[in-house]
Motif scaffolding. Structure first.
Motif, PDB file in Angstrom:
ATOM      1  N   THR A 196      24.214  23.038   0.424  1.00 11.23           N
ATOM      2  CA  THR A 196      25.097  24.167   0.708  1.00 11.23           C
ATOM      3  C   THR A 196      24.995  25.215  -0.389  1.00 11.23           C
ATOM      4  O   THR A 196      24.937  26.417  -0.112  1.00 11.23           O
ATOM      5  N   GLU A 197      24.963  24.765  -1.628  1.00  5.08           N
ATOM      6  CA  GLU A 197      24.809  25.700  -2.766  1.00  5.08           C
ATOM      7  C   GLU A 197      23.514  26.498  -2.619  1.00  5.08           C
ATOM      8  O   GLU A 197      23.499  27.712  -2.829  1.00  5.08           O
ATOM      9  N   GLN A 198      22.439  25.818  -2.264  1.00  5.34           N
ATOM     10  CA  GLN A 198      21.146  26.485  -2.085  1.00  5.34           C
ATOM     11  C   GLN A 198      21.233  27.541  -0.979  1.00  5.34           C
ATOM     12  O   GLN A 198      20.747  28.666  -1.142  1.00  5.34           O
ATOM     13  N   LEU A 199      21.859  27.184   0.136  1.00  4.97           N
ATOM     14  CA  LEU A 199      22.014  28.124   1.239  1.00  4.97           C
ATOM     15  C   LEU A 199      22.816  29.342   0.806  1.00  4.97           C
ATOM     16  O   LEU A 199      22.414  30.492   1.036  1.00  4.97           O
ATOM     17  N   PHE A 200      23.953  29.130   0.177  1.00  2.62           N
ATOM     18  CA  PHE A 200      24.814  30.241  -0.223  1.00  2.62           C
ATOM     19  C   PHE A 200      24.148  31.118  -1.276  1.00  2.62           C
ATOM     20  O   PHE A 200      24.269  32.348  -1.242  1.00  2.62           O
ATOM     21  N   LYS A 201      23.413  30.514  -2.198  1.00  2.79           N
ATOM     22  CA  LYS A 201      22.673  31.303  -3.187  1.00  2.79           C
ATOM     23  C   LYS A 201      21.622  32.163  -2.507  1.00  2.79           C
ATOM     24  O   LYS A 201      21.414  33.319  -2.873  1.00  2.79           O
TER      25      LYS A 201
ATOM     26  N   ARG B 240      15.738  38.931   9.149  1.00  3.17           N
ATOM     27  CA  ARG B 240      14.569  38.063   9.065  1.00  3.17           C
ATOM     28  C   ARG B 240      14.946  36.651   8.607  1.00  3.17           C
ATOM     29  O   ARG B 240      14.478  35.655   9.171  1.00  3.17           O
ATOM     30  N   PHE B 241      15.809  36.557   7.608  1.00  2.13           N
ATOM     31  CA  PHE B 241      16.213  35.245   7.091  1.00  2.13           C
ATOM     32  C   PHE B 241      16.979  34.447   8.146  1.00  2.13           C
ATOM     33  O   PHE B 241      16.671  33.293   8.411  1.00  2.13           O
ATOM     34  N   PHE B 242      17.977  35.089   8.753  1.00  2.00           N
ATOM     35  CA  PHE B 242      18.783  34.364   9.746  1.00  2.00           C
ATOM     36  C   PHE B 242      17.994  34.054  11.013  1.00  2.00           C
ATOM     37  O   PHE B 242      18.238  33.040  11.663  1.00  2.00           O
ATOM     38  N   ASP B 243      17.021  34.885  11.359  1.00  2.00           N
ATOM     39  CA  ASP B 243      16.160  34.591  12.502  1.00  2.00           C
ATOM     40  C   ASP B 243      15.341  33.329  12.240  1.00  2.00           C
ATOM     41  O   ASP B 243      15.135  32.510  13.131  1.00  2.00           O
ATOM     42  N   ASP B 244      14.886  33.159  11.009  1.00  2.00           N
ATOM     43  CA  ASP B 244      14.150  31.947  10.642  1.00  2.00           C
ATOM     44  C   ASP B 244      15.085  30.738  10.497  1.00  2.00           C
ATOM     45  O   ASP B 244      14.732  29.626  10.869  1.00  2.00           O
ATOM     46  N   LEU B 245      16.253  30.958   9.947  1.00  2.00           N
ATOM     47  CA  LEU B 245      17.176  29.874   9.622  1.00  2.00           C
ATOM     48  C   LEU B 245      17.911  29.309  10.832  1.00  2.00           C
ATOM     49  O   LEU B 245      18.099  28.100  10.946  1.00  2.00           O
ATOM     50  N   CYS B 246      18.335  30.172  11.728  1.00  2.00           N
ATOM     51  CA  CYS B 246      19.225  29.780  12.825  1.00  2.00           C
ATOM     52  C   CYS B 246      18.591  30.015  14.187  1.00  2.00           C
ATOM     53  O   CYS B 246      17.712  30.855  14.336  1.00  2.00           O
ATOM     54  N   THR B 247      19.100  29.286  15.166  1.00  2.00           N
ATOM     55  CA  THR B 247      18.737  29.594  16.542  1.00  2.00           C
ATOM     56  C   THR B 247      19.510  30.837  16.973  1.00  2.00           C
ATOM     57  O   THR B 247      20.510  31.207  16.345  1.00  2.00           O
ATOM     58  N   MET B 248      19.072  31.444  18.053  1.00  3.56           N
ATOM     59  CA  MET B 248      19.779  32.611  18.580  1.00  3.56           C
ATOM     60  C   MET B 248      21.218  32.231  18.922  1.00  3.56           C
ATOM     61  O   MET B 248      22.153  32.980  18.640  1.00  3.56           O
TER      62      MET B 248
END
Length: 106
Positions: A11-16, A29-37
């Motif tokens: 979680t720390e890594q994600l928030f950083k 770009r980051f959220f497109d890679d990280l999350c599904t639509m």
């Protein structure tokens, strides 16, 4: 506080990583890679539900405007009533001219 439940290395890594985003394009770009639509839409919907609750909109209006279920609206409302004030803090930064949630109920 329930914050302790989510604390940890991952979680720390994600928030950083989120805090390192420099602009809207990087966010997309980051959220497109990280999350599904679907995940992005759910997060976006919750924030809009919070915004409409802050504006004292009814559950029925919020349901019509966002497509959120009453369960989702209730969950977000519980965060306003019993949470860590995260929604109100962020919405206050996005919409500084609006009253905080607690003040808007008066």
């Amino acid at each position: 506080m329930q914050i302790e439940k989510i604390k940890g290395h991952q979680t720390e890594q994600l928030f950083k990583a989120v805090l390192e985003l420099k602009n809207m394009d990087e966010c997309y770009r980051f959220f497109d890679d990280l999350c599904t639509m679907s995940e992005i839409q759910s997060l976006s919907q919750r924030l809009e539900v919070a915004h409409l609750l802050r504006l004292k909109k009814t559950y029925e209006t919020i349901k019509k405007e966002t497509g959120a279920s009453t369960a989702t609206i209730s969950r977000v409302r519980r965060c306003f009533d019993y949470g860590n004030d995260g929604y109100d803090e962020m919405l206050g930064r996005l919409y500084p001219e609006e009253l905080p949630f607690q003040d808007s109920r008066k």
